[in-house]
Design a protein around this motif. Structure first.
Motif, PDB file in Angstrom:
ATOM      1  N   LYS A 103       0.828  -1.222   0.000  1.00 44.49           N
ATOM      2  CA  LYS A 103       0.000   0.000   0.000  1.00 44.49           C
ATOM      3  C   LYS A 103       0.854   1.260   0.000  1.00 44.49           C
ATOM      4  N   LYS A 141      -3.616   1.385   7.703  1.00 41.36           N
ATOM      5  CA  LYS A 141      -3.795   0.261   6.759  1.00 41.36           C
ATOM      6  C   LYS A 141      -2.507  -0.535   6.655  1.00 41.36           C
ATOM      7  N   ASP A 148     -10.695  -7.199   2.212  1.00 43.59           N
ATOM      8  CA  ASP A 148     -12.056  -7.099   2.741  1.00 43.59           C
ATOM      9  C   ASP A 148     -12.122  -6.347   4.069  1.00 43.59           C
ATOM     10  N   GLY A 149     -11.379  -5.274   4.167  1.00 45.84           N
ATOM     11  CA  GLY A 149     -11.441  -4.435   5.364  1.00 45.84           C
ATOM     12  C   GLY A 149     -10.666  -4.979   6.563  1.00 45.84           C
ATOM     13  N   VAL A 152      -7.532  -2.828   7.850  1.00 44.77           N
ATOM     14  CA  VAL A 152      -7.820  -1.395   7.968  1.00 44.77           C
ATOM     15  C   VAL A 152      -8.424  -1.112   9.327  1.00 44.77           C
ATOM     16  N   ILE A 154      -9.549   2.364  12.079  1.00 48.49           N
ATOM     17  CA  ILE A 154      -9.560   3.801  12.357  1.00 48.49           C
ATOM     18  C   ILE A 154      -8.887   4.004  13.717  1.00 48.49           C
ATOM     19  N   GLU A 172      -3.284   7.081   7.132  1.00 47.32           N
ATOM     20  CA  GLU A 172      -3.852   7.963   6.121  1.00 47.32           C
ATOM     21  C   GLU A 172      -4.780   8.958   6.794  1.00 47.32           C
ATOM     22  N   GLU A 180     -18.452   5.814  -2.228  1.00 45.02           N
ATOM     23  CA  GLU A 180     -17.317   5.016  -2.686  1.00 45.02           C
ATOM     24  C   GLU A 180     -17.692   4.440  -4.038  1.00 45.02           C
ATOM     25  N   PHE A 203     -21.500   0.388   1.715  1.00 41.46           N
ATOM     26  CA  PHE A 203     -20.877  -0.470   2.724  1.00 41.46           C
ATOM     27  C   PHE A 203     -21.678  -0.540   4.005  1.00 41.46           C
ATOM     28  N   LYS A 205     -21.152  -0.085   7.490  1.00 42.23           N
ATOM     29  CA  LYS A 205     -20.103   0.684   8.168  1.00 42.23           C
ATOM     30  C   LYS A 205     -19.492  -0.087   9.345  1.00 42.23           C
ATOM     31  N   MET A 208     -17.359  -2.959   7.825  1.00 39.96           N
ATOM     32  CA  MET A 208     -16.564  -2.542   6.678  1.00 39.96           C
ATOM     33  C   MET A 208     -16.698  -3.555   5.535  1.00 39.96           C
ATOM     34  N   ASN A 259      -8.590   5.419  -3.657  1.00 45.56           N
ATOM     35  CA  ASN A 259      -8.366   4.692  -2.406  1.00 45.56           C
ATOM     36  C   ASN A 259      -7.382   3.557  -2.634  1.00 45.56           C
ATOM     37  N   GLU A 260      -7.724   2.649  -3.537  1.00 51.18           N
ATOM     38  CA  GLU A 260      -6.781   1.560  -3.797  1.00 51.18           C
ATOM     39  C   GLU A 260      -7.008   0.923  -5.146  1.00 51.18           C
TER      40      GLU A 260
HETATM   41  P1  ADP Z   1      -9.561  -3.248   1.809  1.00 53.74           P
HETATM   42  O1  ADP Z   1      -8.363  -3.370   0.934  1.00 53.74           O
HETATM   43  O2  ADP Z   1      -9.504  -4.178   2.964  1.00 53.74           O
HETATM   44  O3  ADP Z   1     -10.843  -3.284   1.056  1.00 53.74           O
HETATM   45  P2  ADP Z   1      -9.776  -0.343   1.953  1.00 53.74           P
HETATM   46  O4  ADP Z   1      -8.547   0.462   1.814  1.00 53.74           O
HETATM   47  O5  ADP Z   1     -10.670  -0.397   0.751  1.00 53.74           O
HETATM   48  O6  ADP Z   1      -9.431  -1.803   2.471  1.00 53.74           O
HETATM   49  O7  ADP Z   1     -10.614   0.215   3.172  1.00 53.74           O
HETATM   50  C1  ADP Z   1     -11.819  -0.385   3.631  1.00 53.74           C
HETATM   51  C2  ADP Z   1     -12.837   0.683   3.960  1.00 53.74           C
HETATM   52  O8  ADP Z   1     -12.361   1.548   4.983  1.00 53.74           O
HETATM   53  C3  ADP Z   1     -13.128   1.621   2.788  1.00 53.74           C
HETATM   54  O9  ADP Z   1     -14.068   1.046   1.915  1.00 53.74           O
HETATM   55  C4  ADP Z   1     -13.625   2.850   3.512  1.00 53.74           C
HETATM   56  O10 ADP Z   1     -15.000   2.731   3.859  1.00 53.74           O
HETATM   57  C5  ADP Z   1     -12.808   2.879   4.778  1.00 53.74           C
HETATM   58  N1  ADP Z   1     -11.635   3.766   4.616  1.00 53.74           N
HETATM   59  C6  ADP Z   1     -10.486   3.470   3.951  1.00 53.74           C
HETATM   60  N2  ADP Z   1      -9.640   4.503   3.959  1.00 53.74           N
HETATM   61  C7  ADP Z   1     -10.246   5.504   4.632  1.00 53.74           C
HETATM   62  C8  ADP Z   1      -9.872   6.845   4.986  1.00 53.74           C
HETATM   63  N3  ADP Z   1      -8.680   7.364   4.660  1.00 53.74           N
HETATM   64  N4  ADP Z   1     -10.765   7.571   5.669  1.00 53.74           N
HETATM   65  C9  ADP Z   1     -11.972   7.069   6.031  1.00 53.74           C
HETATM   66  N5  ADP Z   1     -12.371   5.818   5.754  1.00 53.74           N
HETATM   67  C10 ADP Z   1     -11.531   5.032   5.060  1.00 53.74           C
END
Ligand code: ADP
Length: 373
Positions: A103, A141, A148-149, A152, A154, A172, A180, A203, A205, A208, A259-260
């Motif tokens: 990442k 992250k 699948d979250g 990741v 917070i 981040e 999204e 999603f 929430k 995730m 995002n990715e």
């Molecule tokens: P994965 O590769 O596991 O799918 P993601 O990078 O897509 O991980 O992150 C999973 C979820 O987390 C995202 O779909 C989003 O809802 C939330 N998320 C990711 N990055 C951020 C961010 N910088 N700020 C707020 N929420 C985020």
């Protein structure tokens, strides 16, 4: 058709859907996966047991192939480089896979290419986070192997650091997310590039996890155009030969941020089987065979929902419910045939097509209720 030997690393449902489309073109697909229970195992007579992350396994599998592609990005790129140097065509390139696997390198690549992303810093371990409390709240992250979250979290304040990942990660900035979306883009060796219209992911929430996915996304035309431009710019910056899912955030102040990336068929392209002229799987086959890209035009509106493994006690009921769903018009069930699984594992998906997303959504609500009951 020229009988080239095509090898796929990873034997999950994405590989199985690729095989399904390879049949149309009369192509033979070999697959390597570390489990004999992988969904692909039953669809090819050339199934190889091996770990896509293991150097020797990938080398042994790949040296008998003309073309190698992937349906997961956790693959051994050192072996892929060697195969590529020995004349095997590897799509996407090992360099592209390497950039995306981590990442941090993925982020740096996007920043250097002038593609908008949320600012982030590299964090090597948990203790480094204590020096970054001024960057909180943030989204932490794992650099590698998150999916699948699961990679990741917070981090709201210093109190949360205790339970943070203790492996290389990126921290981040928290994004004020309105929507999204994801755009799937394909590029072939001649530089021909095209993408599908964005899909919108809704999603859950708490977990995730994806609830459902809509296409076309309910966003202004200018945002659609901008998202398409970003996806194409990303594919070109990578000099991609393959297909790429570009997941993006739309912020509350209307900005688009990447995002990715995923350099392979992707969940967010499931709907292309029933709702686009060319499916993402056919598109990948066209790319790796050196053929022209197919039309990415949508033929229908759609809603896609994953079907997750229920609690053990609910299994029989869910099977009955799925059969009754088959009686609904324009509802397409894809069952991956996975052997067992823990609660919450992706076992299949349902694509609902209709003239409008609203009509498809109302059918989705009916299906939800049937599955819940
Ligand atoms: P994965 O590769 O596991 O799918 P993601 O990078 O897509 O991980 O992150 C999973 C979820 O987390 C995202 O779909 C989003 O809802 C939330 N998320 C990711 N990055 C951020 C961010 N910088 N700020 C707020 N929420 C985020």
């Amino acid at each position: 058709m020229e009988q080239l030997k095509i090898g796929v690393l990873g034997g999950g449902q994405l590989g199985a859907m690729l095989i399904r489309h390879a049949i149309d073109f009369g192509l033979n697909i070999s697959v390597m996966d570390k489990s004999l229970d992988a969904p692909c195992a039953r669809y090819t007579s050339s199934f190889h047991l091996g770990n896509p992350m293991n150097y020797q396994d990938v080398l042994d599998f790949g040296k008998n192939m003309d073309i190698i592609t992937i349906e997961i990005e956790a693959v051994n790129t050192k072996a892929l480089r060697e195969l590529s140097n020995n004349g095997v065509k590897v799509f996407p390139s090992p360099e592209t896979i390497e950039i995306i696997q981590n990442k941090h390198s993925q982020k740096k690549f996007l920043e250097n290419a002038g593609i908008p992303v949320a600012p982030s810093v590299l964090v090597n371990n948990k203790s480094e986070l204590y020096g970054l409390v001024n960057n909180l709240p943030g989204c932490l992250k794992l650099c590698s192997n998150g999916y699948d979250g699961k990679g990741v979290m917070i981090i709201r304040s210093a109190q949360d650091i205790e339970k943070a990942f203790d492996e290389p990660s990126i921290l981040e900035e928290l994004v004020d997310i309105k929507h999204e979306i994801s755009v799937i883009v394909a590029r072939n060796e001649n530089g021909q590039v095209d993408c599908y219209d964005p899909v919108m992911m809704i999603f859950n929430k708490e977990r995730m996890l994806l609830d459902y996915q809509l296409c076309p996304a309910d966003i202004p035309d200018e945002t659609v155009a901008e998202a398409r431009n970003i996806a194409i710019k990303t594919a070109e910056a990578l000099k991609l030969t393959g297909i790429l899912a570009v997941e993006m955030f739309i912020t509350n102040d209307g900005k688009l941020l990447v995002n990715e990336l995923a350099p392979r068929p992707h969940n967010s392209g499931h709907h292309t089987i029933e709702a686009a002229v060319t499916s993402q799987y056919e598109q990948l086959l066209r790319v790796i065979m050196g053929w022209p890209l197919g039309s990415t035009k949508l033929t229908n509106s759609s809603v896609m929902m994953n079907v997750l493994e229920p609690a053990a006690s609910e299994k029989k009921n869910m099977e009955k419910a799925l059969v009754s769903i088959l009686g609904l018009e324009d509802v397409h069930l894809h069952w991956y045939g996975k052997k067992g699984g823990s609660e919450g594992r992706k076992m299949g998906h349902i694509t609902i097509t209709d003239d409008t997303v609203e009509k498809a959504l109302s059918k989705a609500a009916t299906i939800r209720n049937i599955l819940k009951a």
